[in-house]
Design an enzyme around this catalytic site. Structure first.
Site, PDB file in Angstrom:
ATOM      1  N   ASP A  25       1.059  -1.341  -0.228  1.00 24.14           N
ATOM      2  CA  ASP A  25       0.125  -0.411  -0.067  1.00 24.14           C
ATOM      3  C   ASP A  25       0.980   1.909  -0.257  1.00 24.14           C
ATOM      4  O   ASP A  25       2.053   1.323   0.497  1.00 24.14           O
ATOM      5  CB  ASP A  25      -1.234   0.308   1.338  1.00 24.14           C
ATOM      6  CG  ASP A  25      -2.296   0.859   0.900  1.00 24.14           C
ATOM      7  OD1 ASP A  25      -2.670   1.711  -0.027  1.00 24.14           O
ATOM      8  OD2 ASP A  25      -2.743   1.305   2.388  1.00 24.14           O
ATOM      9  N   HIS A  42       2.603   3.281  -8.788  1.00 22.82           N
ATOM     10  CA  HIS A  42       2.410   1.843  -9.269  1.00 22.82           C
ATOM     11  C   HIS A  42       3.754   1.096  -9.871  1.00 22.82           C
ATOM     12  O   HIS A  42       4.222  -0.164 -10.098  1.00 22.82           O
ATOM     13  CB  HIS A  42       1.102   1.799  -9.978  1.00 22.82           C
ATOM     14  CG  HIS A  42      -0.118   2.139  -8.787  1.00 22.82           C
ATOM     15  ND1 HIS A  42      -0.268   1.927  -7.620  1.00 22.82           N
ATOM     16  CD2 HIS A  42      -1.375   3.001  -9.868  1.00 22.82           C
ATOM     17  CE1 HIS A  42      -1.632   1.931  -7.626  1.00 22.82           C
ATOM     18  NE2 HIS A  42      -1.844   2.484  -8.384  1.00 22.82           N
ATOM     19  N   LEU A 136      11.431 -20.192  -4.680  1.00 26.73           N
ATOM     20  CA  LEU A 136      10.132 -19.504  -3.802  1.00 26.73           C
ATOM     21  C   LEU A 136       9.422 -19.036  -4.877  1.00 26.73           C
ATOM     22  O   LEU A 136       8.911 -19.573  -6.502  1.00 26.73           O
ATOM     23  CB  LEU A 136      10.739 -17.939  -4.232  1.00 26.73           C
ATOM     24  CG  LEU A 136       9.534 -16.954  -3.816  1.00 26.73           C
ATOM     25  CD1 LEU A 136       9.779 -17.244  -2.705  1.00 26.73           C
ATOM     26  CD2 LEU A 136      10.039 -15.156  -4.493  1.00 26.73           C
TER      27      LEU A 136
HETATM   28  C1  FPP Z   1      -2.087  -0.088  -3.213  1.00 23.91           C
HETATM   29  O1  FPP Z   1      -1.790   1.228  -3.142  1.00 23.91           O
HETATM   30  C2  FPP Z   1      -1.511  -0.989  -4.453  1.00 23.91           C
HETATM   31  C3  FPP Z   1      -2.341  -1.290  -5.536  1.00 23.91           C
HETATM   32  C4  FPP Z   1      -4.168  -1.076  -5.435  1.00 23.91           C
HETATM   33  C5  FPP Z   1      -1.536  -1.791  -6.310  1.00 23.91           C
HETATM   34  C6  FPP Z   1      -0.565  -3.003  -6.218  1.00 23.91           C
HETATM   35  C7  FPP Z   1       0.599  -2.585  -7.041  1.00 23.91           C
HETATM   36  C8  FPP Z   1       1.660  -2.674  -6.733  1.00 23.91           C
HETATM   37  C9  FPP Z   1       2.325  -2.565  -6.139  1.00 23.91           C
HETATM   38  C10 FPP Z   1       2.310  -2.967  -8.986  1.00 23.91           C
HETATM   39  C11 FPP Z   1       2.204  -4.400  -8.634  1.00 23.91           C
HETATM   40  C12 FPP Z   1       3.441  -5.242  -9.775  1.00 23.91           C
HETATM   41  C13 FPP Z   1       3.053  -6.362  -9.945  1.00 23.91           C
HETATM   42  C14 FPP Z   1       4.201  -6.480 -10.731  1.00 23.91           C
HETATM   43  C15 FPP Z   1       1.617  -6.939 -10.359  1.00 23.91           C
HETATM   44  P1  FPP Z   1      -2.813   2.268  -3.229  1.00 23.91           P
HETATM   45  O2  FPP Z   1      -2.544   2.830  -4.330  1.00 23.91           O
HETATM   46  O3  FPP Z   1      -3.896   2.629  -2.788  1.00 23.91           O
HETATM   47  O4  FPP Z   1      -1.435   3.605  -2.486  1.00 23.91           O
HETATM   48  P2  FPP Z   1      -2.511   5.122  -1.299  1.00 23.91           P
HETATM   49  O5  FPP Z   1      -3.389   3.868  -0.918  1.00 23.91           O
HETATM   50  O6  FPP Z   1      -1.560   5.629  -1.051  1.00 23.91           O
HETATM   51  O7  FPP Z   1      -3.610   5.400  -2.870  1.00 23.91           O
END
Ligand code: FPP
Length: 250
Positions: A25, A42, A136
């Site tokens: 997150d 992201h 892994l």
């Molecule tokens: C939450 O942060 C994150 C997500 C919904 C997406 C997570 C995805 C990645 C870290 C990349 C994934 C990579 C691959 C290889 C599939 P948020 O957007 O809710 O952050 P915020 O709470 O600060 O708005």
């Protein structure tokens, strides 16, 4: 006697978790802090998936489960959803050869029926190409929701009962385990959430019953291998009682 106990305890302390689950997150806030579009967060989050995966593989973790897209994330703006759906392909396009070289097996959990064709294609190719790897297990939770997983499992169990293949009296916790996306995987000993939020957000609800929880204020793109190592050392010092008592209290 005391010395033996101490020795036993320190051997236990050294055990690595087999399975670490992470709620990645804070990508959006990471980007906002830098006056960048959310999708840049992201992108940086994806870069960090590479660093953390390499490290988990190097230290000998058996399962790393990453919450990449939840069943609730569809409610985000269309452009952000499209970007998030593109990430698995970008990640695997660049990183799959290294994953193969590192003997990593890629697995997904979640309802893939709703994913776009290009996402399914990228992911299933990686799953296929790594299916015999024994290092892994890198598990991507994609369109995953814990409640949805339970509903799906319960429907399947009900189907077996109605076909006469399963007796209601024989339904146990083990039966439910076998009807989840995670069938056959160990439960996560550690559940980590970054970015200062203290929720499970529908992630591995059944499987995390006895997970040790770790929270950090660090946004996911900045979460380092050092911080992960510190959490693992803390985990190794925690006493896991599973509702029972410590050995010395018995
Ligand atoms: C939450 O942060 C994150 C997500 C919904 C997406 C997570 C995805 C990645 C870290 C990349 C994934 C990579 C691959 C290889 C599939 P948020 O957007 O809710 O952050 P915020 O709470 O600060 O708005």
């Amino acid at each position: 006697m005391f010395g033996w106990k101490k020795q036993k305890q320190s051997a236990e302390m050294k055990a690595l978790p087999e399975h670490i689950a992470i709620i990645m997150d804070g990508n959006g806030r990471y980007a906002k802090q830098r006056n960048r579009p959310r999708v840049n967060g992201h992108y940086e989050g994806m870069q960090n998936v590479k660093r953390i995966t390499r490290h988990a593989s190097d230290v000998g973790i058996k399962y790393l489960t990453l919450y990449a897209f939840s069943t609730e994330n569809w409610s985000r703006p269309k452009s952000e959803v499209s970007y998030l759906m593109k990430l698995p392909g970008d990640f695997l396009g660049a990183f799959l050869p290294e994953l193969i070289e590192k003997n990593v097996r890629v697995i997904t959990i979640g309802d893939d029926d709703a994913l776009p064709e290009h996402t399914i294609k990228a992911v299933s190719e990686a799953v296929e190409k790594t299916k015999n790897n024994t290092g892994l297990n890198l598990v991507f939770a994609l369109n995953y929701g814990g409640r949805n997983e339970l509903v799906r499992g319960i429907k399947k169990i009900a189907g077996e009962v109605s076909k006469g293949k399963l007796d209601v009296e024989d339904i146990s916790q083990g039966t439910i385990d076998r009807y989840l996306y995670t069938a056959g995987m160990p439960e996560p000993e550690m559940m980590i959430r970054t970015s200062g939020e203290y929720r499970l957000s529908n992630f591995l609800l059944w499987q995390s019953s006895y997970s040790e929880l770790f929270f950090t204020d660090t946004f996911w793109p900045e979460f380092t291998t050092d911080e992960l190592d510190q959490m693992i050392s803390q985990y190794q010092k925690r006493s896991r009682r599973f509702g029972g008592l410590d050995e010395e209290e018995v």
